[in-house]
Motif scaffolding. Structure first.
Motif, PDB file in Angstrom:
ATOM      1  N   ARG A 146       1.060   5.824   2.242  1.00 56.89           N
ATOM      2  CA  ARG A 146       0.513   6.208   1.277  1.00 56.89           C
ATOM      3  C   ARG A 146       1.801   5.971  -0.097  1.00 56.89           C
ATOM      4  N   TYR A 152       6.006   1.110  -1.203  1.00 61.33           N
ATOM      5  CA  TYR A 152       6.130   0.785  -2.621  1.00 61.33           C
ATOM      6  C   TYR A 152       5.955  -0.874  -2.692  1.00 61.33           C
ATOM      7  N   VAL A 163      -2.657   3.306  -1.843  1.00 63.47           N
ATOM      8  CA  VAL A 163      -1.601   3.109  -2.998  1.00 63.47           C
ATOM      9  C   VAL A 163      -2.006   3.054  -4.081  1.00 63.47           C
TER      10      VAL A 163
END
Length: 380
Positions: free
Chosen positions: A114, A145, A361
């Motif tokens: 996540r 990320y 994401v």
């Protein structure tokens, strides 16, 4: 109590104990564990008698932890250094600057991956904004990320060219900051506007670009072929492949082999050309059939900007690609309506849907700080 995300289970006493840091912090001997307690170390040494005991518990899942606070003692049992890092942030979120409560917390994530994909059009974030975002993500237990700003010329239009030295140094700093926050840094490249997929020389340019980032300690990469022509453009590719999906699967498989030969723990994530549907396009099914297992495939839901993603939607796409989808969620991104700031909570992704996903994401706004309001609800 202002926990974000909210722990799964917490028993919190009304009794609060004065706290200004620890006199001693005991961890397993490896460096990763020492990094995990950095949030506590940064408070400085306090001589008020507090001691933190951090232990690895192999019976816990990788990101699960148990946190217990008693008089003068903090106990953390964690499945990994990342889990211990999260326990420290849970503790600090319970601290009001003067005292912490007597409490016991048992926590683990609902979803394995996540985080954030910086994948919008328009002015990319500044380097400082990215560093601050990575700190925000770590503090709120987001663990991935993806660097993919559409208007970074070296990411997309000039993908063949190496990053200038100053830009490369900034990428390296981002990768280091991500590691400090126990975040998987994914470097993405988007060659689909011009790449001749069948040309070995083009593949060498692609891997040379990736190798420069791999030398920074990055092991996860995104191959993005979204927002490009929906048919093969080059004569050589038309002769080598039967379809666009064939070309994309072949490129992904070759790149995955190249990565695995250099690091068995490498991870490749592919964003397809047809990324918003329920698995109906022939491209999606062929890509799923031809792309090797272990390569992740992205999806934005049934629409480019999906107000709702149901578990039925996810299951249909999963059947088409023959693996759980990696969701690139286009909220709170506002590159299509730049006059508005989208700061409401994310809705329409329930717990049942999350069971069908590999990852979730968020693609945020060009305004990094304003994005954190919505991103906090993703973390939760």
């Amino acid at each position: 109590m202002r926990w974000l995300p909210l722990p799964r289970q917490a028993e919190v006493s009304s009794e609060r104990l004065p706290f200004a840091g620890c006199h001693a912090i005991k961890t397993p001997p490896k460096a990763e564990w020492e990094n995990a307690v950095r949030p506590l170390r940064e408070l400085g040494t306090s001589f008020g008698g507090w001691t933190a005991f951090v232990e690895h518990d192999a019976n816990l899942a990788q990101e699960s932890y148990r946190l217990r606070v008693e008089n003068g003692r903090i106990y953390v049992h964690a499945g990994s250094p990342r889990a211990a890092f999260y326990a420290c942030h849970t503790l600090l979120q319970a601290w009001d600057g003067k005292a912490i409560p007597v409490m016991q917390v048992d926590d683990s994530p609902t979803l394995a991956w996540r985080g954030v994909v910086e994948g919008f059009y328009g002015k990319p974030w500044t380097h400082n904004a990215r560093l601050k975002m990575l700190d925000f993500m770590g503090a709120h237990k987001m663990n991935i990320y993806l660097y993919a700003p559409k208007d970074d010329p070296y990411h997309r239009e000039r993908w063949r060219e190496p990053y200038p030295a100053a830009d490369a140094q900034r990428l390296n700093e981002l990768a280091e900051r991500a590691r400090d926050n126990f975040i998987e840094f994914v470097f993405c490249i988007s060659p689909g506007l011009s790449m001749v997929y069948s040309d070995p020389a083009e593949f060498e340019k692609l891997t040379a670009k990736i190798e420069a980032v791999r030398q920074m300690g990055v092991r996860s990469f995104g191959l993005l072929v979204d927002d490009i022509p929906e048919e093969l453009q080059h004569d050589a590719d038309k002769q080598a492949y039967t379809s666009l999906a064939h070309a994309h699967a072949d490129l992904a498989n070759r790149l995955n082999h190249w990565l695995k030969e250099r690091d068995a723990d490498s991870w490749l994530i592919v964003c397809p050309t047809f990324y918003h549907n329920r698995g109906e396009p022939p491209y999606v099914r062929e890509l799923g059939e031809r792309t090797e297992r272990g390569i992740s495939i992205m999806w934005t839901g049934p629409k480019v900007v999906s107000r709702e993603i149901t578990h039925e939607d996810a299951e249909l796409f999963k059947l088409a690609i023959q693996r759980k989808p990696f969701v690139w969620d286009n909220y709170p991104v506002n590159d299509y309506e730049t006059s508005r700031l989208l700061m409401g909570a994310i809705t329409g992704r329930d717990a049942e849907t999350l069971k069908h996903l590999e990852a979730l994401v968020s693609n945020p706004m060009n305004q990094a700080e304003a994005s954190k309001v919505a991103l906090g609800t993703y973390a939760d």
